[in-house]
Motif scaffolding. Sequence first.
Motif, mmCIF file in Angstrom:
data_model
loop_
_atom_site.group_PDB
_atom_site.id
_atom_site.type_symbol
_atom_site.label_atom_id
_atom_site.label_comp_id
_atom_site.label_asym_id
_atom_site.label_seq_id
_atom_site.Cartn_x
_atom_site.Cartn_y
_atom_site.Cartn_z
ATOM 1 N N PHE A 169 0.803 -1.221 0.000
ATOM 2 C CA PHE A 169 0.000 0.000 0.000
ATOM 3 C C PHE A 169 0.840 1.277 0.000
ATOM 4 O O PHE A 169 0.307 2.353 -0.290
ATOM 5 N N SER A 170 2.129 1.190 0.296
ATOM 6 C CA SER A 170 2.968 2.384 0.201
ATOM 7 C C SER A 170 3.162 2.834 -1.243
ATOM 8 O O SER A 170 3.665 3.929 -1.489
ATOM 9 N N LYS A 171 2.729 2.001 -2.204
ATOM 10 C CA LYS A 171 2.762 2.413 -3.609
ATOM 11 C C LYS A 171 1.840 3.607 -3.862
ATOM 12 O O LYS A 171 2.010 4.330 -4.848
ATOM 13 N N TYR A 172 0.875 3.805 -2.977
ATOM 14 C CA TYR A 172 -0.160 4.796 -3.230
ATOM 15 C C TYR A 172 -0.020 6.054 -2.376
ATOM 16 O O TYR A 172 -0.812 6.981 -2.526
ATOM 17 N N GLY A 173 0.961 6.090 -1.493
ATOM 18 C CA GLY A 173 1.154 7.283 -0.679
ATOM 19 C C GLY A 173 1.861 6.982 0.621
ATOM 20 O O GLY A 173 2.367 5.871 0.839
ATOM 21 N N GLN A 174 1.882 7.967 1.500
ATOM 22 C CA GLN A 174 2.595 7.868 2.763
ATOM 23 C C GLN A 174 1.716 7.187 3.809
ATOM 24 O O GLN A 174 0.643 7.680 4.150
ATOM 25 N N ILE A 175 2.167 6.052 4.291
ATOM 26 C CA ILE A 175 1.420 5.302 5.294
ATOM 27 C C ILE A 175 1.793 5.821 6.677
ATOM 28 O O ILE A 175 2.955 5.784 7.077
ATOM 29 N N VAL A 176 0.792 6.291 7.399
ATOM 30 C CA VAL A 176 1.003 6.799 8.744
ATOM 31 C C VAL A 176 0.893 5.675 9.772
ATOM 32 O O VAL A 176 1.615 5.650 10.771
ATOM 33 N N ASP A 177 -0.009 4.724 9.541
ATOM 34 C CA ASP A 177 -0.196 3.649 10.508
ATOM 35 C C ASP A 177 -0.833 2.447 9.829
ATOM 36 O O ASP A 177 -1.590 2.598 8.859
ATOM 37 N N VAL A 178 -0.521 1.268 10.331
ATOM 38 C CA VAL A 178 -1.159 0.021 9.901
ATOM 39 C C VAL A 178 -1.617 -0.721 11.150
ATOM 40 O O VAL A 178 -0.838 -0.886 12.099
ATOM 41 N N TYR A 179 -2.874 -1.147 11.146
ATOM 42 C CA TYR A 179 -3.388 -1.971 12.241
ATOM 43 C C TYR A 179 -3.825 -3.301 11.643
ATOM 44 O O TYR A 179 -4.761 -3.362 10.848
ATOM 45 N N LEU A 180 -3.132 -4.380 12.002
ATOM 46 C CA LEU A 180 -3.445 -5.717 11.517
ATOM 47 C C LEU A 180 -4.139 -6.475 12.638
ATOM 48 O O LEU A 180 -3.549 -6.731 13.688
ATOM 49 N N LYS A 181 -5.389 -6.840 12.420
ATOM 50 C CA LYS A 181 -6.178 -7.518 13.439
ATOM 51 C C LYS A 181 -5.609 -8.902 13.724
ATOM 52 O O LYS A 181 -5.340 -9.676 12.807
ATOM 53 N N THR A 182 -5.435 -9.215 14.989
ATOM 54 C CA THR A 182 -4.935 -10.532 15.382
ATOM 55 C C THR A 182 -6.102 -11.415 15.822
ATOM 56 O O THR A 182 -7.152 -10.926 16.245
ATOM 57 N N GLY A 183 -5.914 -12.737 15.713
ATOM 58 C CA GLY A 183 -6.907 -13.693 16.193
ATOM 59 C C GLY A 183 -8.149 -13.795 15.340
ATOM 60 O O GLY A 183 -9.218 -14.180 15.840
ATOM 61 N N CYS A 184 -8.044 -13.453 14.060
ATOM 62 C CA CYS A 184 -9.213 -13.551 13.184
ATOM 63 C C CYS A 184 -9.556 -15.010 12.885
ATOM 64 O O CYS A 184 -8.685 -15.891 12.896
ATOM 65 N N GLU A 185 -10.809 -15.249 12.557
ATOM 66 C CA GLU A 185 -11.215 -16.567 12.090
ATOM 67 C C GLU A 185 -10.575 -16.843 10.728
ATOM 68 O O GLU A 185 -10.203 -15.910 10.007
ATOM 69 N N PRO A 186 -10.421 -18.107 10.348
ATOM 70 C CA PRO A 186 -9.861 -18.429 9.023
ATOM 71 C C PRO A 186 -10.631 -17.711 7.915
ATOM 72 O O PRO A 186 -11.867 -17.650 7.935
ATOM 73 N N ASN A 187 -9.868 -17.150 6.970
ATOM 74 C CA ASN A 187 -10.425 -16.427 5.816
ATOM 75 C C ASN A 187 -11.192 -15.162 6.198
ATOM 76 O O ASN A 187 -12.007 -14.665 5.423
ATOM 77 N N LYS A 188 -10.928 -14.634 7.390
ATOM 78 C CA LYS A 188 -11.564 -13.394 7.841
ATOM 79 C C LYS A 188 -10.530 -12.343 8.240
ATOM 80 O O LYS A 188 -10.825 -11.421 8.998
ATOM 81 N N GLN A 189 -9.316 -12.482 7.759
ATOM 82 C CA GLN A 189 -8.251 -11.569 8.163
ATOM 83 C C GLN A 189 -8.474 -10.183 7.562
ATOM 84 O O GLN A 189 -8.812 -10.046 6.389
ATOM 85 N N TRP A 190 -8.270 -9.148 8.388
ATOM 86 C CA TRP A 190 -8.464 -7.793 7.903
ATOM 87 C C TRP A 190 -7.474 -6.838 8.562
ATOM 88 O O TRP A 190 -6.788 -7.188 9.526
ATOM 89 N N ALA A 191 -7.435 -5.623 8.035
ATOM 90 C CA ALA A 191 -6.511 -4.610 8.547
ATOM 91 C C ALA A 191 -7.062 -3.221 8.245
ATOM 92 O O ALA A 191 -7.931 -3.050 7.376
ATOM 93 N N PHE A 192 -6.553 -2.230 8.972
ATOM 94 C CA PHE A 192 -6.755 -0.832 8.645
ATOM 95 C C PHE A 192 -5.419 -0.260 8.172
ATOM 96 O O PHE A 192 -4.372 -0.559 8.747
ATOM 97 N N VAL A 193 -5.456 0.595 7.149
ATOM 98 C CA VAL A 193 -4.271 1.295 6.665
ATOM 99 C C VAL A 193 -4.598 2.783 6.648
ATOM 100 O O VAL A 193 -5.579 3.209 6.023
ATOM 101 N N LEU A 194 -3.801 3.567 7.361
ATOM 102 C CA LEU A 194 -4.020 5.008 7.473
ATOM 103 C C LEU A 194 -2.997 5.747 6.618
ATOM 104 O O LEU A 194 -1.786 5.557 6.775
ATOM 105 N N PHE A 195 -3.480 6.592 5.711
ATOM 106 C CA PHE A 195 -2.614 7.353 4.820
ATOM 107 C C PHE A 195 -2.469 8.799 5.298
ATOM 108 O O PHE A 195 -3.223 9.276 6.146
ATOM 109 N N GLY A 196 -1.516 9.505 4.712
ATOM 110 C CA GLY A 196 -1.256 10.889 5.082
ATOM 111 C C GLY A 196 -2.321 11.852 4.580
ATOM 112 O O GLY A 196 -2.554 12.886 5.188
#
Length: 339
Positions: free
Chosen positions: A246-273
Amino acid sequence: MAGRKVFVGSLPDDVQEDMLRDEFSKYGVIEDLFVKPGCEPGRQWAMVTFSNASEAQQAKEATDRVLQLPGGSRPVEVMIARNQGKSDPAPAATFGGYGGGYGGYGSQPEGPKKIFVGSMPDGITESAIREEFSRYGQVTDIYLRDNCDRHKQWAFVTFANAHEAEAAKNATDRILKFPESEVACEVMFSRNQGMNGKDPLKAGAPAIMGGCMGGCMGGGVAQGPTKIFVGSLPDDINETVLRAEFSKYGQIVDVYLKTGCEPNKQWAFVLFGTNAQAQNAKDSTDRRLTFPGAPGPCEVMFAKFQGKNGQDPLTAVSGGSQAMMPAMAPMQSQYWRGG
């Protein structure tokens, strides 16, 4: 009008005009070449003026952080000069630290002097930061954040003038990688330039740090949503892979990767500048980007809540674009309820 003159920094101390002319004449007709005499060691710079702006742009794109001349310690930094006049060569570029006072010709420019530096190694020291950034000018203050989360270390670095701060930003953003770092640093202008959060950055200033690596300095999103939700990630994905993509698209300020997700339910938040960067990432990857091992293409959309702790609902920062909400809310809820 686009500029015909480029600034060239990080040159070898003994560089000669003939060497520069031979190298940069590959990209067009050189009308003027100025090599700064008497520079401090490691701060040699020059100006090269082409016959037209397209030649200057071509030279910049072909050589910036790519060309390394014999005797140089690193690739040269090349950028379009700010002041295009021939009679006043010095303030033309953004590299205020070169030549022991490069920005000293004429008045000091107004503009941001404090930069935010993120993605630093957990054990970094103030002296290491000062040693690195003093290459670009006089460092007047460093604030190194204590007790950051793992891989979330950040700092503020304040320079004596805006030229030096811009020089440091341009030369290091997503390029500088400290020892023990997993990724290159994100470097951007701090939103608030005062020592205690005073003096907000003026309107029209360059891209700024919007979230301070997790909202530590406060302040909401003013120009649209900057945080995106990314679903359908592979179960074993890590933050480094997400940042690299995702840094291909701009300056990443923060990434939050959710832990303990169910199989095939993995998700994250990506915060840009900025909102534009977040919009670009969303448009470019939603239902198009598929990571190895993923159950399918990623779903990418603006996060329902833009604040770190669930504040700032999307409608408050997107100009009341309530049409987005019904479509995105159910999809995010299937991964995680609570924004």
